[in-house]
Every structure is written in C-alpha cells, then in structure tokens.
Scaffold this active site. Structure first.
Site, PDB file in Angstrom:
ATOM      1  CE  LYS A  56      -3.860  -2.424   2.115  1.00 35.21           C
ATOM      2  NZ  LYS A  56      -4.566  -2.839   3.336  1.00 35.21           N
ATOM      3  CD  GLN A 100      -3.234  -4.522   6.564  1.00 35.29           C
ATOM      4  OE1 GLN A 100      -3.105  -3.551   5.828  1.00 35.29           O
ATOM      5  NE2 GLN A 100      -3.916  -5.593   6.204  1.00 35.29           N
ATOM      6  CG  ASP A 123      -9.695   0.181   5.334  1.00 38.94           C
ATOM      7  OD1 ASP A 123      -9.403  -0.094   4.150  1.00 38.94           O
ATOM      8  OD2 ASP A 123      -9.030  -0.198   6.301  1.00 38.94           O
TER       9      ASP A 123
END
Lengths: 296, 296
Positions: A56, A100, A123
């Site tokens: 990412k 994460q 997200d």
C-alpha cells in the site's frame, strides 16, 4: 466447442484507476498546494500484514501520495492504539487512516475502527458508511475498497449491472454484504448466499453476475456457472501444488479452469480483484483530501 | 382440494407484544420509579398522519407509556422543527422521539431525522442503526418497527427462517432493505427484488418466505406463491370497491384470495403487519428507557 471467457484484467484496470488518482493528486498539489497523505497503522508482526502495508505504501509513493507509517509492537495496549489513531485523526497532513487488520487479541477491532474519524475512514468500514450504502438518498463518505473494486471491474469490463440477476456468495462485513448493497444500488436483483444456504448451485445457475467471496478454494464448480455470466472471484486461498517450487499456489473460490468454459467474462486469481483493493484505497484517500478543499 | 393457508393474526400477535411491553413498563416504574415517555412530533395537517399519531398515542396510554405530543403548523420552518427535536433530545422525560413522516417540503427529512439522538431513535431509521444491522458483530440500538414486526410475525407464527429462501419485494429505506438485512441476520438466503427485476414471478416461485413491500395492489398473483410458503404482506393500497359504503377498500401487495390457496401461512390486510408497527414502536420505547437504568 464453447468459446473461452474473456479475462477481466484486474492489473490493467487497477493501473488505470491508479493513473487517474495520480493525475488528481498532482492537480490538488498544483492548484491548492495540498499533498495527499495516508497514515498506515500496523500492530504486531504478522508477515502477511507487513507485506500488505508495504504494498500500500509503495502504491501511495507511485501515485504521489505521502504515507506516514506507524508500527506498534504485538503487545501494544488498546489505549496505545487508540491514542495513535486519535493523534492521526487530528493531524492535518493525514487525509486517510488505514488500520491494518487483524489486530492482536488484546485490542478491540470495533473500538479502534470507530475511533477513525468518518472524514478519514478511507477503508469505508465505519457503520455510518455502511448504513448510508444501504439507504436510498444517502451517499457514503467512502465505499469499502474491495467491494467497490468489484463494482469497478464490472463497469469497466462492460458488464450490464442494472436488471441483472446477481448472486453474492458470502456475507462478510468487508466484502459480501457491502458488495450486495452496492449491487442493489446499481439496480441489480441481488441474492445473498452463505454457509446456511441450501441450494447454492441452483441459485448460481441463474446468476448473470456472480461475486464469490466465501473463502473456500474451488467451491464454485464450472457447471454451476450460467452460460455467458460475468464471474468476479474475490477468494484468495492457498492450496498445495507440488509442481511449484514453493509447493503452494493461490486459487480463488471458483474452479477457474472449468468456469472459463462457460462464463462470458471472468477474473483470474491472482490478478483480478486483488490489485483493485489498493487502487480503490488510493482513490478514497484522494477523495478524502479533496473534501478538505474550500469550494468556490 | 388444497388446504387453505393459516392466517397469521397480526392483531393477536401485536396484542401479545403490547402486553409484554405493558408489563415491562410497569416493572420499570415499580423498581426504578421511571415513567417511560415517548414524544410525538407532527408537522402540518395531513389527516392520515394525524390518525397514525393518535393511534400511537392511544397505544402508549394503554401500555402505561406517557406521550408528549407536539404539533407544528404546515408552514413550520426547518429551524423550528430542528429546535423542537433538539429540545426533546435534551428532555429526560422523553425516552423516544417519533417524528411522523412525511414532513412538509420546506423541511429536510434527512436533517431532521439525523438530529434525533441515537439513544432516542425508536423509529430505528438512523444510518448508524441501519449500518449496525448490516454488519456482523454489531447490534443496532433499535430495529426499525415495520421490518422488525415482519420478523416477529415469522417467528411467532413458527416459520423457520434459518436456511429458508426468502424473497423481499421492494427495497425501501423503511421496509424492504432493513427487512432483507434482518433476514440475512437470521440466516435466510435472501433475494432483493424491485422495479428493475426482470423475473420476479420466477423468483417468488422459489420463495419459502415472501415479504411483499412494493406498494402495488395485488401485484403478486396467487400462482406465483410456492406451495406452503409463508407470505407477509406489507402493502396497504386503497382500491375502489363499489360494494362498500365508502366505495373503497384496503388491500395488500398480494392477491390474498388466490394466494391463500397455495400459501402455508399468510397475513391478511388489514390486520397483519399493520398492528405490529405500533407494537414494535412501544417495544423500542421501553428498550430506550431501560438503557437509562443504572445496572448493578
């Protein structure tokens, strides 16, 4: 002999999305002096999580997005994680916050995710985002990355969604349920199947669009696929493969070799949905930064 | 000759729920000195809205719930409505706030509903409630009344939901979508049909459970019903009926007379889902008041 399905090239489509984001990031810098920023939070030392975060961050760098990485130990307390997330919430350089998952056991995932300000929830997992996705007349701040990636694959591969019969296999918070909500939003007729469904093969046989997100290797057999259907395979399952040097191989939830004989379009695994998740994350981060721009 | 379907008696089931609520309301008074209170807000002079609010207040009185009624004129400004809702949000005697819809054009429904504090959102329409409904591992503060009433009718009529094929006809914010989410939560396999669906009769023919909430009189024909299915008809449509003194009659979305020849269980209209909405509103109001009780 049947014609083989057209491959939906997730890598190429993701590259298109990333190029669009890169352009937008550069324009924001040129016109408003804003450097788009994403904070990544990694707790513990799970190798897969490390790899995802590093991918990412690399993608951010390529798109001109600054990334701020924060690593906490596997023994970090919930208060430490919460404190960090709140600091990032208050940091103007940070437009998006990515925590994460999974988090270590002593840290409550729900509490941490709820601490991410809605305006930085790139997200898209905040219940307000999911609620808005389920409601007519509301628009979520951000759409969750993987399901949004599935919709982009459908659209950019020329699949007609409106009026199509779509079957979603799996009802997880991160893929199945949000992708079902997005398909309804796009006027598909949507059936949500899961572990308790009794007649999954019959339902899939009627599906113009199949989104497989159940996490079971080759669960969907080739003869379940409707002739000409579009198949989006979200599964990433590791199976044994003695012919490989590693002894292992990544496969989807669909028996690809058999399904491609019947499907009209199909995503490969890897190289289908996978690359889209990061591309949509970058798109959300740019979107977050744009919201901060004074209009007019 | 086919056996006729069992009628699901919404009045009787609603009376059971209301009796349970009355007991809970009395216990809260006896044990904690709390009088459960519901505020009703009515803007304008729509006769149907007046009737609904008056029915809700009457049901409150019967259950021992105090109701605080607020009437604003049809020309009330958005600020006036918002001000009232905020005052009620701060009033400790008020455990639930019900804003009767629709609101006049000059008042934005979304803005007003979002001003109802989550802890008093007994209608269950807040996007956070809907989001929680769509997410595993989350529990909404309140479930929207009509869809929750449908689920109660299924459960209390002994219909097995887990593993059943359920078809929801309609995807509205207030019935179709939330009832679909609740059915998934209860482990049904759920298909969401709507105006863009191409093969609605075929889909309904496979449904063990049908929830019809499309708002079209007798849209669902008798021969679409699967033998033995449970049919919950949310529709309330007024049609001409010269045989009645009023010249009109209330009918559901399902052709009841034909459907009852095939269904196993079916709700009548009126007297099916209708009475449940108020019963679930009372249940939510009691739930709201209980949340204020210090535990231990």
């Amino acid at each position: 002999m049947a014609t083989l399905a057209t491959l939906i090239d997730g890598k190429a489509i993701a590259a298109d999305v990333r190029a669009e984001v890169k352009k937008g990031v550069a324009a924001l810098k040129a016109e408003h002096g804003i450097t788009v920023g994403l904070a990544t939070v990694l707790v513990g030392d799970d190798p897969a999580s490390h790899k995802y975060v590093s991918m990412k961050r690399k993608a951010c760098a390529e798109a001109g997005i600054e990334s701020f990485h924060h690593q906490l130990g596997a023994d970090a307390t919930q208060d430490q994680v919460l404190g960090l997330v709140r600091d990032l919430g208050a940091d103007d350089r940070v437009h998006g916050i990515l925590v994460q998952l999974p988090l270590p056991k002593q840290v409550d995932e729900k509490t941490v995710l709820d601490a991410v300000p809605l305006s930085k929830d790139v997200d898209g997992f905040h219940p307000l985002n999911i609620g808005a996705l389920a409601m007519k007349g509301r628009d979520p701040e951000f759409r969750p990355c993987t399901p949004h990636g599935c919709i982009e694959l459908l659209k950019r591969s020329g699949t007609e969604i409106s009026g199509a019969n779509a079957v979603v296999l799996g009802r997880s918070n991160i893929v199945g349920m949000p992708v079902a909500l997005m398909l309804v939003e796009q006027n598909a007729t949507v059936t949500i199947c899961h572990s308790r469904t009794k007649n999954t093969p019959d339902l899939i046989r009627e599906a113009d669009i199949l989104i497989a997100a159940i996490g079971r290797a080759h669960f969907v057999k080739g003869d379940w696929i409707k002739q000409g259907a579009t198949v989006i395979d979200v599964g990433t399952n590791v199976i044994d493969d003695p012919s490989r040097k590693s002894g292992k191989r990544l496969v989807g939830d669909v028996d690809f070799d058999a399904a491609k004989e019947r499907a009209g379009k199909i995503t490969p695994v890897p190289g289908g949905v996978g690359p889209m998740t990061i591309a949509m994350l970058l798109q959300n981060t740019l979107r977050a930064a744009k919201k901060g721009v004074p209009s007019g």
